[in-house]
Enzyme design. Structure first.
Site, mmCIF file in Angstrom:
data_model
loop_
_atom_site.group_PDB
_atom_site.id
_atom_site.type_symbol
_atom_site.label_atom_id
_atom_site.label_comp_id
_atom_site.label_asym_id
_atom_site.label_seq_id
_atom_site.Cartn_x
_atom_site.Cartn_y
_atom_site.Cartn_z
ATOM 1 N NE ARG A 175 32.952 41.372 45.568
ATOM 2 C CZ ARG A 175 32.307 40.679 44.641
ATOM 3 N NH1 ARG A 175 32.714 39.482 44.276
ATOM 4 N NH2 ARG A 175 31.236 41.172 44.081
ATOM 5 C CD GLU A 298 27.763 47.755 44.041
ATOM 6 O OE1 GLU A 298 28.164 47.324 45.139
ATOM 7 O OE2 GLU A 298 28.377 47.615 42.975
ATOM 8 N NE ARG A 343 30.247 51.184 38.155
ATOM 9 C CZ ARG A 343 30.538 49.966 38.564
ATOM 10 N NH1 ARG A 343 30.201 48.923 37.818
ATOM 11 N NH2 ARG A 343 31.153 49.755 39.702
ATOM 12 C CE LYS A 367 34.532 51.013 45.639
ATOM 13 N NZ LYS A 367 33.939 49.818 45.020
ATOM 14 C CG ASP A 372 34.289 48.096 41.894
ATOM 15 O OD1 ASP A 372 34.842 48.546 42.913
ATOM 16 O OD2 ASP A 372 33.502 47.131 41.908
ATOM 17 C CD GLU A 400 35.474 43.118 43.931
ATOM 18 O OE1 GLU A 400 35.731 43.970 44.807
ATOM 19 O OE2 GLU A 400 34.391 43.077 43.313
HETATM 20 C C1 GCV Z 1 31.028 45.871 49.328
HETATM 21 C C2 GCV Z 1 32.160 46.276 44.232
HETATM 22 C C3 GCV Z 1 32.277 44.938 44.892
HETATM 23 C C4 GCV Z 1 31.243 44.781 45.989
HETATM 24 C C5 GCV Z 1 31.429 45.938 46.973
HETATM 25 C C6 GCV Z 1 31.267 47.237 46.219
HETATM 26 C C7 GCV Z 1 31.514 48.431 47.111
HETATM 27 O O1 GCV Z 1 30.983 46.374 43.507
HETATM 28 O O2 GCV Z 1 32.154 43.936 43.934
HETATM 29 O O3 GCV Z 1 31.439 43.548 46.609
HETATM 30 O O4 GCV Z 1 30.504 45.859 48.025
HETATM 31 O O5 GCV Z 1 32.222 47.292 45.196
HETATM 32 O O6 GCV Z 1 32.616 48.926 47.091
HETATM 33 O O7 GCV Z 1 30.599 48.842 47.813
#
Ligand code: GCV
Length: 707
Positions: A175, A298, A343, A367, A372, A400
């Site tokens: 990103r 993820e 989610r 976050k 996201d 992003e």
């Molecule tokens: C670093 C989102 C972003 C990912 C990122 C993830 C996170 O999904 O697209 O690139 O990964 O957040 O915060 O872990």
């Protein structure tokens, strides 16, 4: 030839206006601004021990003032007229200064009169506080403020003010939209790029005191001995600027680089491995900050593999760094492809039962919103739901989801909106800011992290305006109550120009910008309509990706009848994760703030909005407004030609053209798609999409950056 060489030198040169010098340009102020400082700011006197940080502070002040005032402002031995005194500890009592409430990083700025002498005093308990005070004084002079009677006390509300670099060891940046990573691992530790020092200066100037060098999608290699040497070299460069270095810890590192067969946090051999690793790091980096961890998220490894909880995983690492004073920032960004629950609700479901089970040196890094980093999200329901645990804020500085580097989107209003949001968990006034700074529940540690937008582009952040987001992050981490417009105005004056008319124009654009992006991308509470993987451009039609929540259709749920995600009782009931007062507001179609309407409700296309328009008409209106706002900026920026240096003027003008084009693309593609579902016409007077839906769908960007 000579002319060419000269021009080339200026173009490449240290003082060229290409954005490299950020807000630390220190160019000579116009005479009318300089004259007010006559008699003051003549020399710098140290009434403190000369440590590396004090030397940095004195040099920064001397260089900065000499540049701004167009005369030498030296560091000298004794306080004659017009002295600026840098004072720590005992010496403060000489001037009757009370430093007792300043903590480690706070400072005082005072004007004192001592007989015929007028003194400007910067006082702090610690050297880092002095450095922050120096940068504050410089800012006042850079922006032409009256400093004849200073009486400022400044103490940060947040302890750990940290950048998170999602930078990989091969210098790609997840990103990242500003070129390669600035961390040149291959050449470290032998070559220390001078840029590291400029990075440290810039961060110190806005109060940032930590940097996580590596991506949360972590590579265990950074924990091997050769890389620890490299990290130590970076830490040595950061230290005089008050910046601690942190690393991301890959949970499976004991297997990948430790030769163990498991990474089970309950296994004594695994615990011993991490403790030994921490000892090894601290031997080389005594002020190492600690670990940031993305686990069971993820595809990243984590304690769930061993049927252990996030708390068990985090505590093992916390125990390893605790003897050295380190912390663990454990991320709450978790959701699972095997979990059919909304989610939005999954992090809360996983973490709330663990409240009170984390070691005291663990911070749960959360976050700002539950999905996201969308252009707009309501605050994350975890804020206020884990009273026994310090929760850190994670904002994303890199854009992003807000147009990468080319779109102007000043993010402080978005961050401020979240920090000021009231969770009502302890009655009115239980703001997110008070949860983050620890004051609501009385926590000892507090943290705010910003996912960095920095790269090796000459202007650091990929665009001139994105520097403002780095800048504003630091200022808000220091003081979450700071006013976004005031931060922006300081930045504009220091970065572009002190001309009041031009400042007003630029400030106006910046303050409109986030809302404009919301309008042309995701108005009225829509979210996650971006292109697959790279998140570049609109793709609201995508519906066939492996995991349901990777598909934009999961988020907007548009069909023939209406649009929006029902998160009330009749839907996922995510609203129930908020306090009763907030849940009641969000759940009520009449009461929910318009900007979150489709985040919490599935609404029919003909629903009547407060404006008197139907929902469909309002959506069209918002998308169109977003484009119109950006078009307007192009004219406003053009009015500044000749008043901004040519290099930066031109780049911004070009980027605004890109933004206008892409805003129109967003509007047209989204409206074309929604019309294909609802069969409605555009209201009278609104231009039809420039292309067909199929044409928008056919656009692919396999090499979009940052992916
Ligand atoms: C670093 C989102 C972003 C990912 C990122 C993830 C996170 O999904 O697209 O690139 O990964 O957040 O915060 O872990």
């Amino acid at each position: 030839m000579a002319v060419f060489l000269l021009l080339n030198f200026v173009g490449m040169g240290a003082r060229a206006e290409d954005g490299y010098w950020l807000w630390l340009r220190y160019d000579e102020l116009p005479q009318e601004m300089r004259s007010q400082y006559r008699g003051q700011l003549r020399q710098i006197v140290l009434e403190t021990e000369e440590t590396p940080t004090v030397s940095v502070a004195a040099r920064e002040l001397s260089d900065g003032l000499s540049g701004l005032l167009g005369r030498n402002v030296p560091v000298s031995d004794e306080g004659a007229r017009g002295a600026i005194l840098l004072v720590t500890g005992e010496a403060a009592s000489l001037y009757d200064l009370d430093l007792s409430d300043l903590g480690e990083d706070g400072y005082l700025l005072r004007t004192l009169t001592d007989g015929r002498r007028k003194l400007t005093v910067i006082a702090a308990n610690e050297d880092d506080g002095l450095l922050y005070g120096v940068f504050h004084l410089l800012r006042l002079v850079q922006t032409g403020e009256d400093i004849s009677d200073l009486n400022i006390t400044s103490v940060p509300r947040i302890d750990i003010r940290v950048l998170n670099h999602w930078d990989n060891l091969d210098r790609t940046v997840e990103r990242g939209y500003a070129g390669q990573s600035i961390w040149d691992w291959h050449k470290l530790p032998d070559y220390i790029d001078p840029r590291y020092t400029d990075y440290a200066r810039a961060n110190a100037s806005i109060g940032i005191n930590g940097t996580v060098l590596t991506n949360v999608n972590a590579n265990a290699t950074v924990l091997t001995p050769p890389y620890i040497e490299k990290v130590a070299a970076v830490a040595d460069t950061m230290r005089p600027y008050g910046i601690q270095v942190y690393l991301t810890a890959r949970f499976s590192a004991p297997i990948e680089i430790g030769g163990l067969e498991t990474a089970d946090p309950a296994d004594p051999a695994v615990q011993a491995w991490w403790a030994g690793k921490a000892d090894e790091i601290y031997r080389k980096i005594p002020d190492f900050g600690g670990f940031l961890v993305k686990a069971d998220s993820e595809g990243q490894p984590g304690p769930h593999t061993y049927h252990r909880t996030h708390a068990e995983g985090a505590n093992m690492l916390a125990d390893a760094v605790a003897p050295h004073g380190g912390v663990v920032m454990w991320r709450a960004f978790v959701y699972s492809e095997n979990n059919p629950v909304d989610r939005h609700m999954q992090a809360y479901d996983q973490f709330v039962p663990l409240d009170g089970k984390f070691r005291s040196n663990v911070i749960i890094q959360t976050k700002n919103g539950a999905i996201d980093f969308q252009p707009r999200e309501p605050f994350h329901p975890l804020f206020g739901a884990m009273p026994e645990t310090p929760l850190g804020m994670e904002f994303q500085i890199t854009k992003e989801y807000l147009g990468f580097a080319t779109h102007l989107a000043y993010l402080a209003p978005m961050w401020s909106e979240v920090l000021r949001a009231d969770t009502f968990v302890k009655g009115e006034g239980s703001t997110v800011a008070k949860i983050i700074d620890g004051s609501l529940e009385g926590h000892e540690i507090s943290a705010m992290a910003g996912v960095s937008n920095i790269g090796s582009d000459r202007n650091w952040t990929g665009s001139q305006f994105d520097q403002a987001n780095w800048y504003a992050f630091g200022r808000l981490a220091w003081d979450p109550a700071a006013e976004p417009a005031e931060i922006a105005e300081d930045w504009v004056r220091m970065t572009f120009t002190g001309d009041d008319g031009a400042v007003g124009t630029i400030l106006g654009m910046m303050m409109e910008s986030r809302e404009a992006v919301v309008n042309y991308m995701t108005p009225l509470g829509l979210g996650h309509l971006m292109g697959t993987g790279h998140h570049y451009g609109p793709a609201p039609w995508v519906s066939e990706l492996g995991r349901p929540e990777w598909n934009p259709v999961y988020y907007h749920k548009a069909d023939e009848d209406g649009i929006g995600f029902d998160r009330t009782k009749s839907g996922s009931n995510a609203v129930a994760q908020y306090s009763d007062a907030v849940a009641a507001e969000f759940a009520d179609l009449e009461a929910v703030p318009e900007e979150y309407l489709l985040w919490f409700h599935h609404v029919s296309w003909d629903y009547e909005m407060p404006s008197g328009r139907t929902l469909w008409e309002e959506l069209v209106h918002r998308y169109t407004e977003g484009v119109r706002t950006v078009s307007g900026w192009r004219g406003e920026w053009a009015s500044l030609e000749g008043r901004i240096d040519e290099g930066r003027y031109r780049q911004v003008a070009d980027f605004l053209r890109v933004q206008e084009k892409e805003a129109r693309w967003w509007r047209d593609a989204c409206l074309a798609y929604f019309m294909s579902l609802n069969g409605l016409d555009l209201p009278a007077g609104y231009a039809p999409p420039a292309r067909t839906l199929d044409e928008y769908k056919a656009m692919v960007f396999p090499s979009a950056p940052g992916n």
